[in-house]
Design an enzyme around this catalytic site. Structure first.
Site, PDB file in Angstrom:
ATOM      1  N   CYS A  49     -17.204 -11.267   7.615  1.00 20.61           N
ATOM      2  CA  CYS A  49     -17.545 -12.229   6.569  1.00 20.61           C
ATOM      3  C   CYS A  49     -17.014 -13.620   6.888  1.00 20.61           C
ATOM      4  O   CYS A  49     -17.052 -14.508   6.051  1.00 20.61           O
ATOM      5  CB  CYS A  49     -17.008 -11.753   5.233  1.00 20.61           C
ATOM      6  SG  CYS A  49     -15.210 -11.815   5.151  1.00 20.61           S
ATOM      7  N   CYS A  52     -11.753 -13.969   8.392  1.00 23.49           N
ATOM      8  CA  CYS A  52     -10.651 -14.017   9.360  1.00 23.49           C
ATOM      9  C   CYS A  52     -10.448 -15.451   9.837  1.00 23.49           C
ATOM     10  O   CYS A  52      -9.315 -15.946   9.884  1.00 23.49           O
ATOM     11  CB  CYS A  52     -10.953 -13.096  10.539  1.00 23.49           C
ATOM     12  SG  CYS A  52     -11.334 -11.405  10.079  1.00 23.49           S
ATOM     13  N   CYS A 154     -12.288  -5.233  10.834  1.00 20.89           N
ATOM     14  CA  CYS A 154     -13.638  -4.870  11.310  1.00 20.89           C
ATOM     15  C   CYS A 154     -13.668  -4.743  12.822  1.00 20.89           C
ATOM     16  O   CYS A 154     -14.163  -3.757  13.367  1.00 20.89           O
ATOM     17  CB  CYS A 154     -14.664  -5.904  10.865  1.00 20.89           C
ATOM     18  SG  CYS A 154     -14.797  -6.106   9.093  1.00 20.89           S
ATOM     19  N   CYS A 187      -7.871  -7.724   6.191  1.00 26.83           N
ATOM     20  CA  CYS A 187      -9.211  -8.131   5.732  1.00 26.83           C
ATOM     21  C   CYS A 187      -9.036  -9.202   4.669  1.00 26.83           C
ATOM     22  O   CYS A 187      -9.272  -8.957   3.502  1.00 26.83           O
ATOM     23  CB  CYS A 187      -9.958  -6.908   5.213  1.00 26.83           C
ATOM     24  SG  CYS A 187     -11.729  -7.161   5.019  1.00 26.83           S
ATOM     25  N   HIS A 224       5.102  -0.643   1.062  1.00 33.71           N
ATOM     26  CA  HIS A 224       5.964   0.003   0.056  1.00 33.71           C
ATOM     27  C   HIS A 224       7.439  -0.132   0.423  1.00 33.71           C
ATOM     28  O   HIS A 224       8.280  -0.432  -0.429  1.00 33.71           O
ATOM     29  CB  HIS A 224       5.553   1.476  -0.023  1.00 33.71           C
ATOM     30  CG  HIS A 224       6.276   2.296  -1.027  1.00 33.71           C
ATOM     31  ND1 HIS A 224       6.160   2.105  -2.385  1.00 33.71           N
ATOM     32  CD2 HIS A 224       7.140   3.345  -0.860  1.00 33.71           C
ATOM     33  CE1 HIS A 224       6.909   3.005  -3.022  1.00 33.71           C
ATOM     34  NE2 HIS A 224       7.513   3.759  -2.113  1.00 33.71           N
ATOM     35  N   CYS A 227       8.569  -3.613  -0.430  1.00 30.50           N
ATOM     36  CA  CYS A 227       8.166  -4.167  -1.731  1.00 30.50           C
ATOM     37  C   CYS A 227       9.353  -4.185  -2.695  1.00 30.50           C
ATOM     38  O   CYS A 227      10.049  -3.183  -2.865  1.00 30.50           O
ATOM     39  CB  CYS A 227       7.031  -3.314  -2.307  1.00 30.50           C
ATOM     40  SG  CYS A 227       6.467  -3.898  -3.917  1.00 30.50           S
ATOM     41  N   CYS A 244       6.049  -1.104 -10.884  1.00 29.20           N
ATOM     42  CA  CYS A 244       5.410  -0.529  -9.691  1.00 29.20           C
ATOM     43  C   CYS A 244       3.962  -0.131 -10.014  1.00 29.20           C
ATOM     44  O   CYS A 244       3.686   0.456 -11.064  1.00 29.20           O
ATOM     45  CB  CYS A 244       6.199   0.689  -9.247  1.00 29.20           C
ATOM     46  SG  CYS A 244       5.414   1.590  -7.916  1.00 29.20           S
ATOM     47  N   CYS A 250      -1.958   1.781  -6.109  1.00 37.41           N
ATOM     48  CA  CYS A 250      -1.424   0.943  -5.033  1.00 37.41           C
ATOM     49  C   CYS A 250      -1.364   1.721  -3.717  1.00 37.41           C
ATOM     50  O   CYS A 250      -0.864   2.843  -3.666  1.00 37.41           O
ATOM     51  CB  CYS A 250      -0.030   0.443  -5.400  1.00 37.41           C
ATOM     52  SG  CYS A 250       0.633  -0.684  -4.153  1.00 37.41           S
ATOM     53  N   CYS A 259       3.338  -8.011   4.388  1.00 40.83           N
ATOM     54  CA  CYS A 259       2.955  -8.952   3.312  1.00 40.83           C
ATOM     55  C   CYS A 259       4.100  -9.287   2.340  1.00 40.83           C
ATOM     56  O   CYS A 259       4.238 -10.448   1.947  1.00 40.83           O
ATOM     57  CB  CYS A 259       1.752  -8.418   2.553  1.00 40.83           C
ATOM     58  SG  CYS A 259       0.313  -8.145   3.600  1.00 40.83           S
ATOM     59  N   CYS A 271      -0.450  -9.936  -2.934  1.00 40.85           N
ATOM     60  CA  CYS A 271      -1.208  -9.117  -3.894  1.00 40.85           C
ATOM     61  C   CYS A 271      -0.345  -8.550  -5.022  1.00 40.85           C
ATOM     62  O   CYS A 271      -0.663  -8.720  -6.199  1.00 40.85           O
ATOM     63  CB  CYS A 271      -1.921  -7.981  -3.149  1.00 40.85           C
ATOM     64  SG  CYS A 271      -3.079  -8.594  -1.903  1.00 40.85           S
ATOM     65  N   CYS A 278      -1.814  -3.189  -3.735  1.00 36.45           N
ATOM     66  CA  CYS A 278      -2.199  -3.289  -2.321  1.00 36.45           C
ATOM     67  C   CYS A 278      -3.454  -2.454  -2.102  1.00 36.45           C
ATOM     68  O   CYS A 278      -3.479  -1.267  -2.464  1.00 36.45           O
ATOM     69  CB  CYS A 278      -1.056  -2.774  -1.445  1.00 36.45           C
ATOM     70  SG  CYS A 278      -1.499  -2.571   0.291  1.00 36.45           S
ATOM     71  N   CYS A 281      -5.714  -3.197   3.242  1.00 30.98           N
ATOM     72  CA  CYS A 281      -6.717  -3.806   4.125  1.00 30.98           C
ATOM     73  C   CYS A 281      -6.319  -3.791   5.597  1.00 30.98           C
ATOM     74  O   CYS A 281      -7.162  -4.035   6.455  1.00 30.98           O
ATOM     75  CB  CYS A 281      -7.076  -5.215   3.660  1.00 30.98           C
ATOM     76  SG  CYS A 281      -5.843  -6.464   4.054  1.00 30.98           S
TER      77      CYS A 281
HETATM   78 FE1  FSX Z   1     -13.878  -8.239   8.637  1.00 29.93          FE
HETATM   79 FE2  FSX Z   1     -13.621 -11.028   9.514  1.00 29.93          FE
HETATM   80 FE3  FSX Z   1     -12.605  -8.538   6.510  1.00 29.93          FE
HETATM   81 FE4  FSX Z   1     -14.039 -10.578   6.690  1.00 29.93          FE
HETATM   82  O1  FSX Z   1     -15.185 -11.792   9.909  1.00 29.93           O
HETATM   83  S1  FSX Z   1     -11.687  -8.089   8.515  1.00 29.93           S
HETATM   84  S2  FSX Z   1     -14.887  -8.408   6.569  1.00 29.93           S
HETATM   85  S3  FSX Z   1     -11.965 -10.591   5.872  1.00 29.93           S
HETATM   86  O2  FSX Z   1     -13.611 -11.847   7.975  1.00 29.93           O
HETATM   87  O3  FSX Z   1     -14.136  -9.352  10.100  1.00 29.93           O
HETATM   88 FE1  SF4 Z   2       5.100   0.506  -3.422  1.00 28.71          FE
HETATM   89 FE2  SF4 Z   2       2.915  -0.611  -4.505  1.00 28.71          FE
HETATM   90 FE3  SF4 Z   2       4.957   0.156  -6.057  1.00 28.71          FE
HETATM   91 FE4  SF4 Z   2       5.214  -1.970  -4.420  1.00 28.71          FE
HETATM   92  S1  SF4 Z   2       3.828  -1.793  -6.189  1.00 28.71           S
HETATM   93  S2  SF4 Z   2       6.715  -0.305  -4.759  1.00 28.71           S
HETATM   94  S3  SF4 Z   2       3.998  -1.276  -2.657  1.00 28.71           S
HETATM   95  S4  SF4 Z   2       3.635   1.511  -4.795  1.00 28.71           S
END
Ligand code: FSX
Ligand code: SF4
Length: 300
Positions: A49, A52, A154, A187, A224, A227, A244, A250, A259, A271, A278, A281
């Site tokens: 998309c 990236c 991807c 992603c 996790h 987090c 949580c 999640c 992250c 997120c 989460c 991705c």
């Molecule tokens: Fe894939 Fe890249 Fe997701 Fe998008 O093009 S990893 S669909 S965020 O951007 O490939």
């Molecule tokens: Fe784990 Fe998600 Fe809970 Fe954070 S919110 S402690 S990542 S299950």
């Protein structure tokens, strides 16, 4: 606005800790970038998309005055990128062809590779009035590459593009070419992960990879594990701060990514802090897989 090699170094310096770059690394990076014949990068986009590339742009645009296009074009000799390059048509492809003939370039692939219908659902380009499928371009360019970077889930494993029923038979770059790839999943992937990978390649470093082709430096603990909501009371509904989100679905326990520490949008948020769980991705089976809550599955 033009960005110099010095600006790129400044960018790496400012993010050195986050990128895991030592002072020695930065010194060596300076030497590499001083070489006008530095490493060449060809960036292809298949079935994705463009998120990236967007993610990369977000990173660089935070620092003034620079953009990712400037970084890539002026710092690492990016000869081909469908979205960012100023050339178009035959002259754009000729630039990629020249790099191919010289060899030794790094190939960055964003998006999966559709293989059904002889690849005709996704064209890389038309050159000298001949259409070249993305699957053919990836095959050809991977043959002469010094290294292959898969940018995003991807390209790394198929991701959204390969989700069932996958009518165009999208494959990962590795499955399509049979070659070892450095996979930077997500992603999209975090911009720092991409910059880190590029900097390692520029430094000539060998990137240690796990069984999924991910750099172990970046991908070694579940979301996790890191987090700060871990151990907190379980949220029963959305919109409850500091609780949580596991019972709500999640996927942090199944997903390896940093992250919680790296955060997103230049440390603005991520997120879970936004009360969105989460979605996994960076997981090899994203977007469809079984949630076990027992850690990442190692069976594919
Ligand atoms: Fe894939 Fe890249 Fe997701 Fe998008 O093009 S990893 S669909 S965020 O951007 O490939
Ligand atoms: Fe784990 Fe998600 Fe809970 Fe954070 S919110 S402690 S990542 S299950």
């Amino acid at each position: 606005m033009k960005l110099t090699r010095r600006d790129f170094l400044k960018l790496c310096g400012a993010s050195a800790a986050a990128l895991g770059l030592s002072a020695t690394d930065l010194g060596r990076l300076k030497e590499v970038l001083a070489n006008p014949n530095g490493p060449t990068v060809i960036w292809l986009q298949g079935t994705g998309c463009t998120g990236c590339s967007e993610s990369f742009l977000n990173f660089a645009s935070y620092y003034n005055p620079m953009s990712a296009a400037d970084v890539l074009i002026n710092s690492i000799n990016l000869v081909y990128h469908p979205t960012l390059m100023s050339l178009a048509g035959d002259s754009a492809v000729a630039a990629a062809e020249a790099a191919y003939n010289n060899g030794g370039y790094f190939l960055a692939v964003e998006g999966g590779v559709p293989t059904k219908f002889r690849g005709n659902t996704c064209l890389a380009w038309t050159y000298n009035d001949t259409e070249v499928t993305f699957q053919q371009a990836v095959l050809d360019l991977s043959a002469q590459a010094a290294g292959i970077l898969c940018i995003g889930t991807c390209a790394s494993w198929g991701g959204v593009a390969a989700a069932p029923p996958n009518p165009t038979a999208v494959k990962s770059v590795r499955a399509h070419t049979g070659k070892t790839t450095i996979n930077i999943p997500g992603c999209p992937p975090h911009p720092n992960w991409m910059v880190w990978a590029v900097s390692q390649l520029l430094l000539g470093e060998t990137i240690s990879l796990d069984s999924y082709g991910r750099p172990t430096t970046l991908f070694n603990r579940t979301v996790h594990d890191q987090c700060w909501r871990r151990g907190a009371e379980e949220a029963e509904t959305f919109g409850q701060d500091r609780l949580c989100l596991k019972e709500l679905g999640c996927l942090g326990p199944d997903t390896i990514a940093n992250c919680p520490l790296q955060m997103w949008n230049n440390y603005a948020n991520w997120c879970v802090d936004a009360n969105a769980f989460c979605i996994g991705c960076t997981h090899p089976q994203f977007p469809f897989r079984q949630l076990t809550g027992q850690g990442e599955r190692e069976n594919d």
